[in-house]
Design a protein around this motif. Structure first.
Motif, short mmCIF file in Angstrom:
data_model
loop_
_atom_site.label_atom_id
_atom_site.label_comp_id
_atom_site.label_asym_id
_atom_site.label_seq_id
_atom_site.Cartn_x
_atom_site.Cartn_y
_atom_site.Cartn_z
N ALA A 311 39.91 39.58 37.84
CA ALA A 311 39.79 39.70 36.39
C ALA A 311 41.04 39.15 35.70
N LEU A 312 42.20 39.39 36.30
CA LEU A 312 43.45 38.87 35.75
C LEU A 312 43.44 37.34 35.78
N ALA A 313 42.94 36.77 36.88
CA ALA A 313 42.87 35.30 36.99
C ALA A 313 41.92 34.73 35.95
N LEU A 314 40.80 35.41 35.71
CA LEU A 314 39.84 34.93 34.72
C LEU A 314 40.39 35.05 33.30
N SER A 315 41.21 36.06 33.05
CA SER A 315 41.77 36.23 31.71
C SER A 315 42.66 35.05 31.32
N LYS A 316 43.26 34.42 32.31
CA LYS A 316 44.09 33.24 32.03
C LYS A 316 43.23 32.04 31.69
N GLN A 317 41.92 32.13 31.99
CA GLN A 317 41.00 31.05 31.65
C GLN A 317 40.12 31.43 30.46
N LYS A 318 40.60 32.39 29.66
CA LYS A 318 39.95 32.81 28.42
C LYS A 318 38.61 33.51 28.67
N ALA A 319 38.58 34.34 29.70
CA ALA A 319 37.41 35.18 29.97
C ALA A 319 37.90 36.59 30.25
N ILE A 320 37.44 37.56 29.46
CA ILE A 320 37.86 38.95 29.59
C ILE A 320 36.79 39.70 30.38
N VAL A 321 37.19 40.36 31.45
CA VAL A 321 36.26 41.13 32.27
C VAL A 321 36.30 42.58 31.81
N SER A 322 35.17 43.08 31.32
CA SER A 322 35.11 44.48 30.88
C SER A 322 34.41 45.38 31.89
N LYS A 323 33.83 44.79 32.93
CA LYS A 323 33.18 45.57 33.99
C LYS A 323 33.51 44.88 35.31
N LEU A 324 34.37 45.52 36.11
CA LEU A 324 34.89 44.87 37.30
C LEU A 324 33.79 44.43 38.26
N SER A 325 32.75 45.23 38.40
CA SER A 325 31.70 44.87 39.36
C SER A 325 31.00 43.57 38.99
N ALA A 326 31.14 43.14 37.73
CA ALA A 326 30.49 41.90 37.31
C ALA A 326 31.03 40.70 38.07
N ILE A 327 32.28 40.77 38.51
CA ILE A 327 32.85 39.64 39.25
C ILE A 327 32.12 39.48 40.57
N GLU A 328 31.91 40.60 41.27
CA GLU A 328 31.18 40.53 42.53
C GLU A 328 29.73 40.12 42.30
N GLU A 329 29.12 40.58 41.19
CA GLU A 329 27.74 40.22 40.90
C GLU A 329 27.63 38.72 40.61
N MET A 330 28.61 38.17 39.91
CA MET A 330 28.57 36.76 39.54
C MET A 330 28.52 35.86 40.78
N ALA A 331 29.09 36.32 41.88
CA ALA A 331 29.09 35.52 43.10
C ALA A 331 27.68 35.29 43.62
N GLY A 332 26.77 36.23 43.36
CA GLY A 332 25.42 36.11 43.89
C GLY A 332 24.39 35.67 42.87
N VAL A 333 24.83 35.44 41.62
CA VAL A 333 23.89 35.05 40.57
C VAL A 333 23.21 33.74 40.92
N ASP A 334 21.88 33.72 40.81
CA ASP A 334 21.14 32.48 41.07
C ASP A 334 20.32 32.03 39.86
#
Length: 870
Positions: A311-334
């Motif tokens: 989430a910290l890495a994404l914040s540097k790319q102008k994306a704020i993570v408000s739900k940590l599990s979303a990062i893991e979910e995004m990996a499997g999004v099809d």
């Protein structure tokens, strides 16, 4: 419009004052049904009666007691396992271990509380969108009162800048222009006239009208959206994975503990015939230690820390993570369901090259349209026309005498001006048919305009006709037609292509017309199967349970037009039920239910508070390009978590089986309780740094494949058992041979325990190097510096403990070196085993997928054989 002498009927049956039929009922019949006179409004007594029946005009949410909220954070399989570990640690007096476990439990509970607070923000933000006050008519007098007191049948007034306080049918006044984009997704304000419906939460941009309330609170369009938000939400796949892993390890631990207890009790009662309380306590303590060793207490913390760093890495790319599990979910999004306006497009109307009819110059046509516009109104169409002027100062020499704003009756704007040369001009712009009527155009001109409009409509462009009169309005020339379109963002097509290259299917979901959606999809290369929501969704459908044929149509579609909030929610839900992981982007209140239900809801730049509160990922830069980076980061993080899980399960199996097997077959305890605690601490130190590891990005969506994961880790674990138990047998053998004792430098059972402790520390960290990459451990990508040095420091500490005898009996440096050589040799064996196991598992999966494909493949008709000639 209304019959002024119609008597009020305020003794109406209140059961009739509800239902969708009120939205389309003729106005006179509607007022009769509601029992209200438009000129008088409701009486105070009737309003109180209806308020008691229908409740306040407000969003309500379920209240949960503080104690229940707190208890919820300490419930669930993983929480119960950690709590059991804490209790066991307290029973056997390991207070240091107890403190660490309690700290981990509180850390995980704090994370869940933070996530709950973020989730509740969605409903709070929705409440902010409701009007705080309303101007209403009661007993013949207009008054301002809290909007929460409105009831069906109330007469209300709406005007410029006001938030519509409830769902109303307009009954008086000329027209209003209402911005309902946040609710329906339409890109422009909608002109409303008498009889039309205005939604609660929409904003009046022009005009003033009165209306009668037909729905309040949760029964409004806005309220139904809020109820979807409150009920939406998908369980994190990471949580499910942790539960499954924990259950798997606990089953193994219980089975091993039962076997060990049976063997020990049989040995003490039958073989030795000596049983006492001390024996029973010894067995109990050993079982408890085994159970503590089996519980991966650090797993939730490792998952959370790894995702927090992502989430910290994404914040540097102008994306704020408000739900940590979303990062893991995004990996499997099809499947990525993307809003159109402002996400795939620029959300700013653009005027293309005019199509001339009676005009001679394109810029002259645009100038006439600009003169019929007013910049101070900040109307989207007016601003687009003015921006299309090549010379921004071309209008400076004209003096405005009269301006007639747009209204839904004439469907045009008109301006009388004095030109720089002193001539009087009248210019008009508006709906093509309205301009043709104004100009009394010849059949030839009317046919030309109609053909242009039909061609533009097929391409999804809006058409704006322009006319000019130079003789005081006696005759008009139709100069031309301005094509207007919300153009795609410059980076949208490349972002969609990049998403597809990563294995994602992109579907567009918009509230705009089907023609506009199709043209946008064509320009972006999304496909041409764009479906209007009204064409596939039944009239009264359950968004949680779509019919199979509708769900199948949703899965096949390239996009959807004319969608409402329940449609978006139903689309996401249907795709999830068909096995897809869904990311949903949006920016308005209408997107909030789908954003919350999606596996990864993404609020785009400029989103409303409601959308931000419901989303798991908030973009602060326009467009979708950051999603490409988010997918890469998510897949790296998932790879790290999967590597850790492989390692954790295999090592836990190793420790449990070695302890039980050595107890049963050798009557020897290979590790003391203190050694297990120190081993756990030494293992968990470097594990925290796996969040920084160099991990390759998968080219396709990746998900939890629990049979594969647990299968591979179990096989690795059993080979680790072979490694550890083999070394233990060597040590036991050495104790009975003086020459072997001298060679290894081992002379007591306590030193043998230290040797096993060192082997599990060294072998565990070398196992981590094996599981962190699918390639051979000596090939790139190499471990990150933080992970590598954490392992090195931990190994130095372990060697120091064993050499100097800190916390464990000392062993000579020669034995330490031999243990290291033994573990390094087995490292190649484990690497080979992992590659073989994964190749077998992936090959079997591929074969199964091909078999399913063959089964579902339609059979081609066999060619008819030609007749045999005799």
């Amino acid at each position: 419009m209304l019959s002024p002498n119609r008597p009020p009927r305020q003794d109406v049956n209140h059961r009739q004052i509800r239902g969708p039929e009120l939205e389309k009922m003729p106005i006179d019949e509607l007022l009769t049904t509601l029992g209200v006179e438009a000129a008088e409004g409701l009486s105070a007594a009737e309003a109180r009666k209806r308020l008691a029946i229908f409740g306040p005009n407000a969003l309500t949410e379920k209240r949960v007691s503080l104690l229940r909220k707190l208890m919820r954070y300490f419930a669930g399989p993983m929480a119960y396992m950690i709590e059991a570990a804490a209790i066991v640690s307290a029973i056997i007096g390991h207070w240091g271990d107890f403190s660490i476990i309690i700290a981990l439990l509180l850390f995980n509970a704090a994370l869940e509380a933070w996530q709950d607070r973020k989730a509740s923000n969605a409903l709070a933000a929705l409440k902010k969108g409701l009007a705080p006050e309303a101007t209403l008519l009661r007993e013949g007098a207009w008054r301002t009162a809290p909007a929460s007191g409105l009831v069906p049948g109330d007469i209300v007034k709406i005007r410029l800048g006001v938030v519509v306080p409830a769902d109303i049918r307009l009954v008086g006044g000329d027209y209003v222009s209402i911005d309902q984009a946040a609710l329906t997704g339409e890109s422009l304000p909608v002109a409303k006239k008498g009889g039309d419906l205005a939604y609660s939460g929409s904003i009046v941009k022009q005009g003033e009208m009165t209306g009668v309330v037909i729905a309040t609170g949760a029964r409004t369009f806005f309220g139904r959206t809020a109820s979807l938000v409150e009920g939406a939400g998908a369980v994190s796949h990471a949580q499910k994975a942790m539960f499954e892993i924990g259950d798997f390890l606990m089953v193994i631990a219980v089975a091993l503990a039962l076997i060990m207890v049976i063997v020990r009790v049989y040995r003490d009662l039958v073989v030795v015939d000596d049983w006492g309380l001390s024996d029973a306590l010894s067995i109990l303590q050993f079982v408890l230690v085994l159970m503590v060793a089996s519980i991966p207490v650090a797993m939730p913390a490792v998952f959370s820390i790894t995702m927090a760093l992502g989430a910290l890495a994404l914040s540097k790319q102008k994306a704020i993570v408000s739900k940590l599990s979303a990062i893991e979910e995004m990996a499997g999004v099809d499947v990525l369901c993307s809003d159109k306006t402002g996400t795939l497009t620029k959300n700013q109307l653009s005027v293309s090259e005019p199509i001339l009819v009676q005009g001679q110059d394109a810029q002259d046509c645009i100038l006439a349209a600009a003169l019929a516009s007013r910049a101070e109104d900040r109307d989207a169409i007016d601003m687009a026309v003015i921006d299309a002027l090549a010379d921004k100062h071309a209008t400076n020499g004209y003096r405005l005498e009269k301006y007639t704003p747009f209204d839904p009756v004439t469907k045009r704007t008109e301006a009388r001006l004095v030109a720089p040369d002193g001539k009087t001009l009248i210019v008009a712009k508006g709906a093509p048919q309205a301009i043709v009527q104004l100009a009394s155009a010849s059949p030839h001109v009317a046919a030309a305009v109609a053909a242009i409009v039909a061609d533009l409509a097929a391409k999804g462009s809006r058409a704006l006709a322009v006319a000019r009169s130079q003789d005081g309005g006696r005759s008009f020339d139709v100069l031309g037609v301005l094509p207007m379109f919300d153009p795609p963002r410059d980076d949208s097509k490349a972002t969609i292509a990049a998403a597809r290259a990563k294995g994602l299917r992109v579907e567009m979901v918009t509230g705009d017309d089907t023609a506009i959606a199709k043209e946008t999809a064509r320009q972006l290369g999304l496909g041409d199967n764009i479906i209007s929501a009204a064409d596939i969704f039944p009239k009264d459908f359950d968004p949680n349970n779509l019919p199979p044929d509708v769900a199948e149509a949703v899965e096949r579609a390239d996009g959807f037009a004319r969608v409402f909030p329940e449609h978006k929610y139903a689309i996401v839900k249907a795709l999830q039920k068909r096995g897809h992981l869904v990311a949903m982007t949006g920016d308005g209140v209408n997107d909030a239910p789908a954003l919350k239900q999606a596996d990864c809801g993404v609020a785009v730049s400029g989103a409303t508070d409601a959308a931000r509160g419901a989303a798991a990922l908030i973009l602060t830069a326009p467009g979708l390009s950051v999603i490409d980076s988010a997918i890469d980061e998510a897949r790296r993080i998932f790879g790290r978590i999967e590597s850790y899980t492989l390692y954790r399960v295999a090592l836990t199996i190793d420790i449990m089986f070695v302890v039980v097997l050595s107890t049963i077959f050798l009557d020897f305890t290979p590790l003391t309780t203190a050694m297990i605690v120190v081993l756990s601490l030494l293992d968990d130190g470097p594990i925290m740094t796996i969040a920084y590891d160099n991990t390759p990005v998968s080219r396709t969506p990746i998900r939890w494949r629990m049979p594969r994961l647990l299968g591979v880790s179990s096989v690795l674990g059993m080979f680790c058992v072979l490694e550890s138990f083999g070394l233990l047998l060597i040590g036991v053998r050495a104790l009975s041979h003086p020459s072997a004792q001298a060679l290894l430098g081992i002379s007591t059972p306590q030193q043998l325990q230290t040797m096993m402790f060192l082997q599990l520390v060294v072998g565990g960290h070398l196992l981590l190097l094996v599981t962190r990459t699918e390639r051979w451990f000596f090939l790139p990508p190499f471990p990150a510096a933080k992970l590598f040095f954490a392992i090195v420091i931990t190994q130095i500490l372990a060697v120091a403990l064993c050499w100097f005898g800190w916390l464990v009996p000392a062993i000579p440096l020669r034995l330490i070196g031999l243990v290291w050589l033994y573990c390094l040799a087995f490292m190649f064996v484990l690497g080979f085993v992992r590659r073989i196991c994964e190749r077998f598992a992936d090959g079997r999966t591929t074969r199964e997928a091909k078999s399913v494909e063959i089964v579902h493949r339609p059979l081609a008709p066999h060619p008819v054989a030609a007749p045999v000639r005799s």
